[in-house]
Every structure is written in C-alpha cells, then in structure tokens.
Write an enzyme that holds these catalytic residues in place. Structure first.
Site: not given
Ligand code: NDP
Ligand code: GDP
Length: 329
Positions: A18-19, A64, A86, A88-89, A131, A133, A155, A159
C-alpha cells in the site's frame, strides 16, 4: 545540468504494498527516478502499481530483504540517494502464526539494508517504517516520540529491532536514518486482512447482496486512523531535513472499530448492527486496546499535518469498494 538539477533517485523496498505504491506515485510527481525492490512470488503482486497507473514509470529490481547481496545490487543499480524501507510482514495477526519469519523479515532484515548502505555509500538517506504497534500496552493516553514502548505482538517486537538499529546506525556511523512512527493508515489499496478494508469491502458486498454477515473480533479496540496518501508525504519530508530524527505521524484522533463500522455501513445505506457478528476466534492472543498519536513534532518540524480524517477516509474506501464490486472485480 547543474548539481541542483540532477534527478534524484529513490529505492523503495515494499513498492508493491500500500505505502510503497503511494510513495512511488508521490516521488514520481516530484521528478525522482523511482526504483522498487521486487520479491519473487508465485502470484502477481503488481496490482497496486497498475491501479495507480504507474507500473510503466517505476523500475523494478528483483530481490529479497532477507538476501543482503540483492540489496547491495539494488543500491548499485539504482544509485539511490534515498532508500525507503517499507518491506515487511506487516500484518499483526499473522505474526503469531509466523513469528520467526516476521522476526527475520520485519526485524532483522533492517540491518541488511543498513549494512548494505554502509558498504555501498554511507551518504544514502534512509527511512525506516516504524509503527505505533511498538507502543502496544501503553499507559499514556496519547503517544508521542517520548512514550515508552511495550509491544504486544511478534510484529511489534520485530519493529522495535528495526527502530533501534536505525537509531544505532545513525549514532554509530552517522547514517542519515529516520524512523517514522506511523499510526494506522489505510486506503482503497489496503490489504483485505486489515480491519478497515475488511469492513469497507464487506459493506459494499452486503450492499450488492453477495455477502450476508461480517464476522469481527474486538470491536472496542481504538485506532488513530489516517489516509496512506497523506502519510507518504511525511516519509519524504523526514529525509529532506538538515538532520535525521524520528517522528510520530498520526491524526490526533482515535475511534473504535465499532464507530468505523458504523461509518462504513451507513455510507452504504445500511445499519452495521444488522450484519456484524462477533467471532471469538478473531480475538488476538494479546491486544493493543487503544492508540492515539500526538503529531505535534511532525507539525512543528516538518510542517506536516493530515488532510483526511477517519470519516472521509472510510467513506472513500467504501466508495472505491462499491465501484470495484459493481465492475465485477
Ligand atoms: P504492505 O503489507 O501493504 O506491504 C508490504 C510490502 O513488503 C509488500 O510490497 C511486500 O511484497 C514486501 N515484502 C514482504 N516481505 C518481503 C521480503 N522478504 N523481501 C522484499 N519485500 C518484501 O504494508 P504497508 O504498505 O501497509 O506498510 C508499509 C510499511 O509500513 C510496513 O513495513 C509496515 O509494517 C509499516 N507500517 C504500516 C502501517 C499501516 O498502517 N499501513 C503503520 C505503521 C507501519 P509482496 O507484495 O511481494 O508481498
Ligand atoms: P493493526 O492495528 O495493525 O493490528 O491493524 P488491524 O486493522 O489488523 O487491526 C486493528 C484493530 O482491529 C485490532 O485491535 C484488532 O484486534 C481489531 N479487529 C477486530 N476485528 C478484526 C478483524 O476481523 N480483523 C482485523 N484485522 N482486526 C480486527
């Protein structure tokens, strides 16, 4: 070309996420050469870049995060001035099912990127995706850069390693490394496993009669939800400052999952109470009950503030899901 006019180059790990996709779009609009680090997968991961119509504009380099040699190669090919880490799992739920992988990819891999930078060019600027988290089971009602961390999931723990190793490379080797402590941010490109997208997708499906119920876990949890498109600008701003630092990026408002559901369903003309059911299996082994960020430092030092609040964000997500489902996608 004078030095000031030379095109900057950026490497984004996680460009297919996404980001990564929004950041790529943002940097292309700023005139950057944008390179993306692309992990080998069995299925197509380029849909977000297609959605934003930028797939042809970014240059993808195979690699990777677990393989430092591939990061070195990507730095050499891209000649990056800025690296945005960016990848991550990123799903908290999965981090209990795959704790070792999460630790390796989300945590330890950060040192692979920092070591690669140290070896290739110590002047490369580095952004680490930290994050909210990491605050986890916090005692503070509003969390800032000074709040003590207490992560609640593998996670969050992973982080924390990424966060502190970024600070350590800054202090040890003078690397321009910034950690953005971003609170939850969402968009129509959010993965379907996250609660906002699960809810907006379900509201749209229920509206079109192709889903009957929505099962959720803890709907009393509170999150400070912002729009991913607003948040990628803060990442870039951090790397444009005179000195590296860490910043909280948030809206300063929190809502329950229940309130977010109400917003989504009512935008679709529905009452969430008629459709949402609680499934205890969806509760987490350890919950982060409440997150609320204080973005004062980002506002003061970066001149950044969010543009989109929770209601507008959720409504634009429902709108996008309604449109997608109507088009049979
Ligand atoms: P996504 O899960 O949408 O994207 C994760 C990305 O990491 C994907 O492009 C994925 O590739 C890639 N990736 C995973 N494993 C590997 C690997 N081993 N080698 C290379 N690439 C890899 O995350 P977001 O865009 O939502 O978030 C971006 C970052 O910000 C992440 O680090 C997340 O933890 C952090 N973050 C996000 C927040 C949020 O609310 N969105 C809040 C705070 C932090 P592929 O598509 O191939 O799986
Ligand atoms: P997170 O803050 O990165 O864990 O983002 P999520 O969107 O996965 O979860 C946000 C909050 O929603 C957490 O407190 C979850 O426990 C709560 N939640 C409640 N029901 C669900 C569900 O069905 N799926 C997810 N992903 N979160 C849920």
């Amino acid at each position: 070309m004078s030095k000031a006019n030379v095109k900057k180059s950026a490497l984004i790990t996680g460009i297919t996420g996404q980001d990564g996709a929004y950041l790529a779009e943002f940097l292309l609009n700023k005139g950057y050469d944008v390179y993306g680090f692309l992990a080998r997968r069995g299925s197509d991961t380029l849909w977000r870049l297609r959605y934003l119509n930028i797939l042809e504009d970014v240059k993808l380099i195979d690699g990777d995060l677990l393989d430092m040699s591939s990061i070195i190669r990507a730095l050499e090919i891209s000649k990056a001035d800025e690296v945005y880490n960016l990848a991550a799992q990123s799903f908290v739920g999965t981090s209990w099912q795959q704790p070792v992988l999460t630790t390796q990819v989300t945590g330890f891999s950060v040192v692979n990127v920092l070591e690669a930078i140290r070896l290739v060019n110590v002047k490369i600027k580095f952004y680490q995706a930290s994050t909210s988290e990491m605050f986890g089971k916090t005692n503070e009602t509003i969390q800032s850069e000074d709040t003590v961390f207490h992560p609640r999931s593998p996670y969050g723990v992973a982080k924390m390693f990424g966060h502190y190793i970024t600070i350590n490379y800054r202090e040890s080797f003078g690397i321009f490394g910034c950690a953005g402590i971003l609170f939850n941010h969402e968009s129509p490109l959010r993965g379907i496993e996250f609660v906002t997208r699960k809810v907006t997708d379900a509201a749209a499906r229920i509206k079109y009669g192709i889903q009957k119920k929505l099962y959720l876990g803890n709907i009393d949890a509170q999150r400070d939800w912002g729009y991913a498109k607003d948040y990628v600008e803060a990442m870039w701003l951090m790397l444009q400052q005179d000195a590296p630092d860490d910043y909280v990026v948030a809206t300063g408002k929190t809502s329950t999952v229940r309130e977010m559901c109400e917003t989504a369903f009512s935008y679709a003309g529905l009452n969430y109470k008629d459709y949402v059911e609680i499934d205890p299996k969806l509760y987490r082994p350890a919950e982060v009950e409440r997150l609320l960020g204080n973005p004062a430092k980002a506002k003061e030092k970066l001149g950044w503030q969010h543009k989109t609040g929770m209601k507008e964000l959720i409504e634009l997500m429902v709108e996008a899901d309604l449109k997608r489902i109507k088009n049979g996608l």
